[in-house]
Design an enzyme around this catalytic site. Sequence first.
Site, PDB file in Angstrom:
ATOM      1  N   ASP A 193     -37.610 -26.886  12.638  1.00 54.93           N
ATOM      2  CA  ASP A 193     -37.728 -26.064  13.849  1.00 54.93           C
ATOM      3  C   ASP A 193     -38.691 -26.687  14.868  1.00 54.93           C
ATOM      4  OD1 ASP A 193     -37.277 -23.920  15.496  1.00 54.93           O
ATOM      5  OD2 ASP A 193     -38.669 -22.591  14.459  1.00 54.93           O
ATOM      6  N   ASN A 238     -37.598 -28.363  17.873  1.00 55.13           N
ATOM      7  CA  ASN A 238     -37.056 -29.472  18.679  1.00 55.13           C
ATOM      8  C   ASN A 238     -37.041 -29.118  20.171  1.00 55.13           C
ATOM      9  OD1 ASN A 238     -36.517 -30.613  16.224  1.00 55.13           O
ATOM     10  ND2 ASN A 238     -34.306 -30.341  16.312  1.00 55.13           N
ATOM     11  N   ARG A 293     -38.876 -26.866  21.873  1.00 57.12           N
ATOM     12  CA  ARG A 293     -40.225 -26.797  22.459  1.00 57.12           C
ATOM     13  C   ARG A 293     -40.808 -28.190  22.649  1.00 57.12           C
ATOM     14  NH1 ARG A 293     -42.239 -22.666  18.210  1.00 57.12           N
ATOM     15  NH2 ARG A 293     -40.131 -23.092  17.464  1.00 57.12           N
ATOM     16  N   ARG A 347     -33.249 -30.194  25.992  1.00 57.74           N
ATOM     17  CA  ARG A 347     -33.395 -29.797  24.586  1.00 57.74           C
ATOM     18  C   ARG A 347     -32.732 -30.810  23.650  1.00 57.74           C
ATOM     19  NH1 ARG A 347     -34.803 -24.772  23.238  1.00 57.74           N
ATOM     20  NH2 ARG A 347     -33.402 -24.859  21.445  1.00 57.74           N
ATOM     21  N   GLU A 381     -25.727 -18.879  13.634  1.00 56.17           N
ATOM     22  CA  GLU A 381     -26.080 -18.305  14.940  1.00 56.17           C
ATOM     23  C   GLU A 381     -26.201 -19.382  16.037  1.00 56.17           C
ATOM     24  OE1 GLU A 381     -27.822 -17.326  12.029  1.00 56.17           O
ATOM     25  OE2 GLU A 381     -26.417 -15.648  11.973  1.00 56.17           O
ATOM     26  N   ASN A 382     -26.312 -20.638  15.624  1.00 60.35           N
ATOM     27  CA  ASN A 382     -26.559 -21.707  16.620  1.00 60.35           C
ATOM     28  C   ASN A 382     -25.376 -21.967  17.557  1.00 60.35           C
ATOM     29  OD1 ASN A 382     -28.719 -23.708  14.443  1.00 60.35           O
ATOM     30  ND2 ASN A 382     -29.263 -22.181  15.969  1.00 60.35           N
ATOM     31  N   ARG A 433     -25.726 -21.198  21.378  1.00 64.99           N
ATOM     32  CA  ARG A 433     -26.493 -22.037  22.318  1.00 64.99           C
ATOM     33  C   ARG A 433     -25.572 -22.628  23.391  1.00 64.99           C
ATOM     34  NH1 ARG A 433     -31.551 -24.671  19.253  1.00 64.99           N
ATOM     35  NH2 ARG A 433     -32.132 -22.790  18.159  1.00 64.99           N
ATOM     36  N   ARG A 452     -41.729 -24.545   6.908  1.00 69.94           N
ATOM     37  CA  ARG A 452     -41.256 -24.239   8.257  1.00 69.94           C
ATOM     38  C   ARG A 452     -42.252 -24.775   9.266  1.00 69.94           C
ATOM     39  NH1 ARG A 452     -37.686 -19.486  10.806  1.00 69.94           N
ATOM     40  NH2 ARG A 452     -37.512 -20.542  12.798  1.00 69.94           N
ATOM     41  N   ARG A 473     -40.650 -16.755  10.074  1.00 71.08           N
ATOM     42  CA  ARG A 473     -39.376 -16.081   9.803  1.00 71.08           C
ATOM     43  C   ARG A 473     -38.576 -16.884   8.790  1.00 71.08           C
ATOM     44  NH1 ARG A 473     -39.459 -15.587  15.329  1.00 71.08           N
ATOM     45  NH2 ARG A 473     -38.359 -17.550  15.640  1.00 71.08           N
ATOM     46  N   SER A 486     -35.213 -16.779   9.033  1.00 73.85           N
ATOM     47  CA  SER A 486     -34.063 -17.178   9.845  1.00 73.85           C
ATOM     48  C   SER A 486     -32.788 -17.368   9.011  1.00 73.85           C
ATOM     49  CB  SER A 486     -34.362 -18.449  10.641  1.00 73.85           C
ATOM     50  OG  SER A 486     -35.365 -18.192  11.590  1.00 73.85           O
TER      51      SER A 486
HETATM   52  C1  FPP Z   1     -34.194 -25.816  15.558  1.00 74.59           C
HETATM   53  O1  FPP Z   1     -35.077 -26.132  16.632  1.00 74.59           O
HETATM   54  C2  FPP Z   1     -33.381 -26.979  15.257  1.00 74.59           C
HETATM   55  C3  FPP Z   1     -32.015 -27.004  15.277  1.00 74.59           C
HETATM   56  C4  FPP Z   1     -31.199 -25.836  15.622  1.00 74.59           C
HETATM   57  C5  FPP Z   1     -31.277 -28.253  14.977  1.00 74.59           C
HETATM   58  C6  FPP Z   1     -31.800 -29.096  13.846  1.00 74.59           C
HETATM   59  C7  FPP Z   1     -31.159 -30.426  13.939  1.00 74.59           C
HETATM   60  C8  FPP Z   1     -31.777 -31.615  13.815  1.00 74.59           C
HETATM   61  C9  FPP Z   1     -33.187 -31.770  13.405  1.00 74.59           C
HETATM   62  C10 FPP Z   1     -31.098 -32.900  14.113  1.00 74.59           C
HETATM   63  C11 FPP Z   1     -29.874 -33.314  13.417  1.00 74.59           C
HETATM   64  C12 FPP Z   1     -29.809 -33.251  11.960  1.00 74.59           C
HETATM   65  C13 FPP Z   1     -29.059 -34.108  11.203  1.00 74.59           C
HETATM   66  C14 FPP Z   1     -28.709 -33.680   9.840  1.00 74.59           C
HETATM   67  C15 FPP Z   1     -28.585 -35.407  11.684  1.00 74.59           C
HETATM   68  P1  FPP Z   1     -34.947 -25.352  18.010  1.00 74.59           P
HETATM   69  O2  FPP Z   1     -33.992 -26.080  18.873  1.00 74.59           O
HETATM   70  O3  FPP Z   1     -34.587 -23.920  17.735  1.00 74.59           O
HETATM   71  O4  FPP Z   1     -36.399 -25.466  18.563  1.00 74.59           O
HETATM   72  P2  FPP Z   1     -37.172 -24.390  19.434  1.00 74.59           P
HETATM   73  O5  FPP Z   1     -37.426 -23.203  18.541  1.00 74.59           O
HETATM   74  O6  FPP Z   1     -38.431 -25.106  19.815  1.00 74.59           O
HETATM   75  O7  FPP Z   1     -36.307 -24.067  20.618  1.00 74.59           O
END
Ligand code: FPP
Length: 248
Positions: free
Chosen positions: A28, A30, A32, A41, A75-76, A79, A196, A202, A204
Amino acid sequence: MALFKKKPEAEISLQDIILPEHVGIIMDGNGRWAKKRGLPRSAGHTAGAQVFRKIARYCSNIGIRYLTVYAFSTENWKRPKDEVDALMRLFKDYLEEAIRDFKDDSIILRFIGDRSAFSPELIALMEENETESKDRDGMVLNIAMNYGGRAELITAMRQMAREAADGTLDPDSIDEQVVSDHLYTKGEPDPDLIIRPSGENRTSNFLLWQSAYAEYVIMDVLWPDFKEKDLDAALIEYAKRNRRFGGV
Ligand code: FPP
């Protein structure tokens, strides 16, 4: 019983502790990370994918037996399309690379989640990776893609109901083992430790059933900044905890 030998706390290293068998990571932060740098993002996900490669390799090298990473939740899909498309490209790049470059590797790749929602090309890559790697003898790397703990339990319940209806499963025989055997993680030990990053408290929807007794370590570092030393710190924190599984 604590899982480490007696030593002053500052001196404890990986050599002094008993490692968890199964580690889960919610990758989690990425978004931010990218926002802080004024980047889209998707740039955070690209950086996160590099960290995933490095940490998966590190876990395998230090002797973790099972690693489950949360790469894409049910849920993703909500986005923005360009973010989802960027994630799909990253998955494709990684899966192609794994087939091409990891021939002599010991890591066993598995995908947990409902893969039917992905493109035929991605599904084929997942299957090819699973087939290519299934007879290896190293760490099992579960990549959770279109995964949700509730969806997983619904799939398991439907399957058990079908088996009960056709007479192959006695409803009174359903116990914890039978439920576990109907999950994507069938045959694998439950996670001992779930990490986490990014400070969120959470679950999640990650490994809901399997994490009943997992130790959670929440860390104040965004996933793209996560280093091997952060994993070490989580493993040492885990070793200090006193796991009683509901006993005394
Ligand atoms: C959550 O951070 C992260 C994700 C929804 C994607 C995770 C994917 C990767 C790390 C890359 C690809 C993986 C592979 C297996 C090649 P967020 O975007 O919700 O961060 P935020 O809470 O800061 O917005």
